[in-house]
Design an enzyme around this catalytic site. Structure first.
Site, short mmCIF file in Angstrom:
data_model
loop_
_atom_site.label_atom_id
_atom_site.label_comp_id
_atom_site.label_asym_id
_atom_site.label_seq_id
_atom_site.Cartn_x
_atom_site.Cartn_y
_atom_site.Cartn_z
N SER A 9 0.78 -1.15 0.13
CA SER A 9 0.04 -0.07 0.13
C SER A 9 0.83 1.14 -0.03
O SER A 9 0.55 2.17 -0.77
CB SER A 9 -0.91 0.04 1.34
OG SER A 9 -1.92 -0.92 0.91
N GLY A 49 -11.19 -11.94 6.63
CA GLY A 49 -11.74 -10.58 6.03
C GLY A 49 -11.90 -10.69 4.49
O GLY A 49 -12.82 -10.10 4.14
N ASP A 89 -12.18 -3.45 -0.33
CA ASP A 89 -12.08 -4.53 -1.13
C ASP A 89 -13.20 -4.95 -1.86
O ASP A 89 -12.91 -5.73 -2.80
CB ASP A 89 -11.65 -5.75 0.19
CG ASP A 89 -10.28 -5.75 0.79
OD1 ASP A 89 -9.38 -4.93 0.23
OD2 ASP A 89 -10.17 -6.06 1.79
N LYS A 134 -8.94 -5.29 11.08
CA LYS A 134 -10.06 -4.80 10.21
C LYS A 134 -11.33 -5.05 11.01
O LYS A 134 -12.08 -4.52 10.43
CB LYS A 134 -10.01 -5.93 9.06
CG LYS A 134 -8.79 -5.62 8.08
CD LYS A 134 -8.99 -6.53 7.03
CE LYS A 134 -8.42 -5.94 5.58
NZ LYS A 134 -8.57 -6.56 4.36
N THR A 149 -10.30 -24.16 9.34
CA THR A 149 -10.90 -24.38 10.54
C THR A 149 -12.45 -24.18 10.13
O THR A 149 -13.23 -23.15 9.87
CB THR A 149 -10.56 -23.20 11.52
OG1 THR A 149 -9.28 -22.89 11.56
CG2 THR A 149 -11.34 -23.40 12.92
N TYR A 153 -1.20 -11.51 -4.97
CA TYR A 153 -0.62 -10.78 -6.25
C TYR A 153 0.88 -10.83 -6.15
O TYR A 153 1.60 -10.37 -7.22
CB TYR A 153 -1.20 -9.38 -6.20
CG TYR A 153 -1.04 -8.54 -4.84
CD1 TYR A 153 0.21 -8.17 -4.38
CD2 TYR A 153 -2.09 -8.70 -4.14
CE1 TYR A 153 0.24 -7.48 -2.95
CE2 TYR A 153 -1.96 -7.95 -2.85
CZ TYR A 153 -0.84 -7.69 -2.30
OH TYR A 153 -0.92 -7.01 -0.89
N ASN A 203 -12.90 -23.84 4.60
CA ASN A 203 -11.74 -23.42 5.59
C ASN A 203 -11.25 -24.36 6.14
O ASN A 203 -11.76 -25.44 6.48
CB ASN A 203 -12.66 -22.11 6.33
CG ASN A 203 -11.50 -21.35 6.82
OD1 ASN A 203 -10.71 -20.97 6.07
ND2 ASN A 203 -11.49 -21.06 8.14
#
Ligand code: NAP
Length: 293
Positions: free
Chosen positions: A24, A136, A109, A73, A160, A234, A158
């Protein structure tokens, strides 16, 4: 070079821990430089317990805008005066605007995810999709899919499984979407759902630099032509998952466009300026190949 006018320069930044992997500051400082704006964007390594004090610092110092990443977040919501409908719905904020002392949270996002998949909406609508991960990024992805793409079914896979259940319950209640399946991330069990999904999203960090030989779905995975495999990672630009999927003819997308478009939305909220997304995308792609940060 960023222009610093010592009395007027406005401060932007990112709060998170650890911050080693973040692109960022590079993205926003490059946009500031290209547009010749009087801002600077700095990384702030803020651990879990330091968030309340760091927020006081934002107000005291008049920091204009923030990105917020792991582990803040969700907890940041407790420190904000207000948040967008999207952020409230998702329960996760990645962007904060300091509007004259009032901190307002957004989730950009969703915008990055939406912009990336928009060209493929016909292939997603009415089909089964699989999200791997329940953090998130998965939340933003699930919200965006329900809101904008209308899939027939969403499978949450997932490591978990309990977290996948929690997400299912959350979105069933918040968005009145009932068509969920959840699975533990266990390759033999998920092979069929992967195979039958029009879209597969990797919303885990598995395969991210430097662990580039890892893949969240171990070989042999079976992808098919016309399936879309979207890896939110990315760096590297092509993860092992994307390499596997490409070999089998799937449409492969990495996280670069999402990264740039979520950043562009945050940038616009803070500065009221449009980020030059094409230039930033080229710049970032080059940096990722050259630097391997
Ligand atoms: P997060 O909230 O920490 O969630 C991480 C998820 O990954 C969890 O579901 C976790 O499973 C799973 N996970 C972590 N390590 C794993 C492993 N070794 N094996 C299997 N599953 C594992 O993180 P996030 O914010 O959602 O981010 C997830 C990924 O998306 C990251 O790679 C991030 O860089 C990327 N991302 C990209 C963009 C973009 O703009 N391109 C934006 C946001 C995020 P458990 O629940 O079992 O712990």
């Amino acid at each position: 070079m960023i222009k610093i006018n010592y009395s007027e320069t406005k401060l932007l930044g990112i709060f998170g821990h650890p911050l080693k992997q973040t692109f960022s500051p590079m993205v926003h400082n490059k946009a500031i430089e290209l547009l010749d704006l009087d801002y600077v964007y700095l990384p702030f390594n803020v651990g879990t317990t330091a968030l309340p004090d760091a927020i006081k610092g934002v107000l005291a110092l008049g920091i204009k805008g923030l990105n917020v990443t792991i582990p803040h977040k969700e907890t940041i919501l407790n420190h904000l005066a207000d948040f967008s409908d999207e952020a409230a719905m998702i329960g996760s904020v990645n962007t904060v605007v300091n509007d004259m002392g009032k901190l307002i949270g957004y989730n950009t996002d969703v915008h990055g995810f939406h912009e990336t998949l928009l060209p493929y909406s016909d292939k997603i609508s009415g089909e089964m999709v699989t999200i791997i991960g329940a953090g998130g990024a998965a939340r933003a992805a699930i919200y965006c899919l329900i809101r904008h793409f209308r899939p027939s079914k969403i499978v949450i896979v997932n490591r978990t499984e309990q977290r996948a259940h929690t997400l299912k319950r959350y979105f069933k209640q918040k968005m009145k979407f009932d068509h969920f399946l959840t699975y533990e991330l266990f390759p033999p069990d998920i092979a069929t759902v992967i195979n039958e999904s029009a879209l597969i999203v990797n919303a885990t960090p598995v395969g991210m630099y430097p662990e580039i030989d890892d893949t969240v779905i171990p070989i042999p995975a079976s992808f098919t032509k016309n399936q879309i495999v979207f890896d939110l990672i990315y760096n590297p630009s092509k993860t092992l998952l994307l390499k596997q999927a490409q070999q089998e003819g799937a449409i492969c997308i990495n996280g670069l466009k999402m990264l740039v478009y979520q950043a562009a939305k945050s940038f616009q909220l803070w500065t009221n300026h449009e980020m030059p997304v094409d230039e930033i995308t080229k710049f970032l792609a080059r940096e990722i190949e050259l630097k391997r940060i």
